[in-house]
Design a protein around this motif. Structure first.
Motif, mmCIF file in Angstrom:
data_model
loop_
_atom_site.group_PDB
_atom_site.id
_atom_site.type_symbol
_atom_site.label_atom_id
_atom_site.label_comp_id
_atom_site.label_asym_id
_atom_site.label_seq_id
_atom_site.Cartn_x
_atom_site.Cartn_y
_atom_site.Cartn_z
ATOM 1 N N THR A 8 -34.236 144.152 5.561
ATOM 2 C CA THR A 8 -32.896 144.644 5.892
ATOM 3 C C THR A 8 -32.275 143.804 6.995
ATOM 4 N N GLU A 11 -31.598 140.094 5.613
ATOM 5 C CA GLU A 11 -30.555 140.038 4.580
ATOM 6 C C GLU A 11 -29.167 140.332 5.143
ATOM 7 N N GLN A 12 -29.119 141.083 6.230
ATOM 8 C CA GLN A 12 -27.825 141.409 6.822
ATOM 9 C C GLN A 12 -27.454 140.492 7.978
ATOM 10 N N GLY A 13 -28.237 139.452 8.200
ATOM 11 C CA GLY A 13 -27.834 138.398 9.114
ATOM 12 C C GLY A 13 -28.255 138.537 10.562
ATOM 13 N N HIS A 17 -24.559 144.595 13.177
ATOM 14 C CA HIS A 17 -24.528 145.513 12.038
ATOM 15 C C HIS A 17 -25.896 145.616 11.370
ATOM 16 N N ALA A 18 -26.621 144.526 11.337
ATOM 17 C CA ALA A 18 -27.966 144.539 10.760
ATOM 18 C C ALA A 18 -28.900 145.420 11.587
ATOM 19 N N SER A 21 -28.130 149.033 10.935
ATOM 20 C CA SER A 21 -28.718 149.452 9.657
ATOM 21 C C SER A 21 -30.221 149.660 9.787
#
Length: 106
Positions: A8, A11-13, A17-18, A21
């Protein structure tokens, strides 16, 4: 066991925001896996602290990289301890990671 957390994040950088998450995912996983709740709760609070620290400021790529490396190292240490099913080692790793991150917050 912790691969979903790492996936997670990557993949979200590896940004704010990653980590947000990851925190939500780790909190939910702590509920779903009570035998590993302490580890997932710890990872969630680390991710939350990252968000809190960087939410209103620009995030330098160097700092994001360092945070990611530390988070991945913590995650790998937890995974290794849980794989060996050594409760003494699990507790030692949880305590080491908790103390290191607590020191970052004072």
């Amino acid at each position: 066991m912790f691969s979903t957390i790492l996936t997670t994040l990557t993949e979200q950088g590896n940004g704010i925001h990653a980590y947000r998450s990851v925190a939500r995912l780790a909190y939910r996983t702590a509920i779903d896996r009570p035998d590993q709740a302490a580890a997932f709760f710890l990872l969630a609070t680390i991710a939350d602290a990252f968000v809190e620290r960087h939410e209103r400021m620009p995030l330098l790529s160097k700092e994001a990289g360092q945070s990611f490396a530390t988070f991945r190292s913590d995650l790998e240490a937890l995974a290794a301890a849980y794989e060996r099913q050594d409760t003494t080692e699990i507790l030692a790793v949880l305590n080491r990671i908790s103390a290191a991150h607590a020191a970052d917050l004072v």
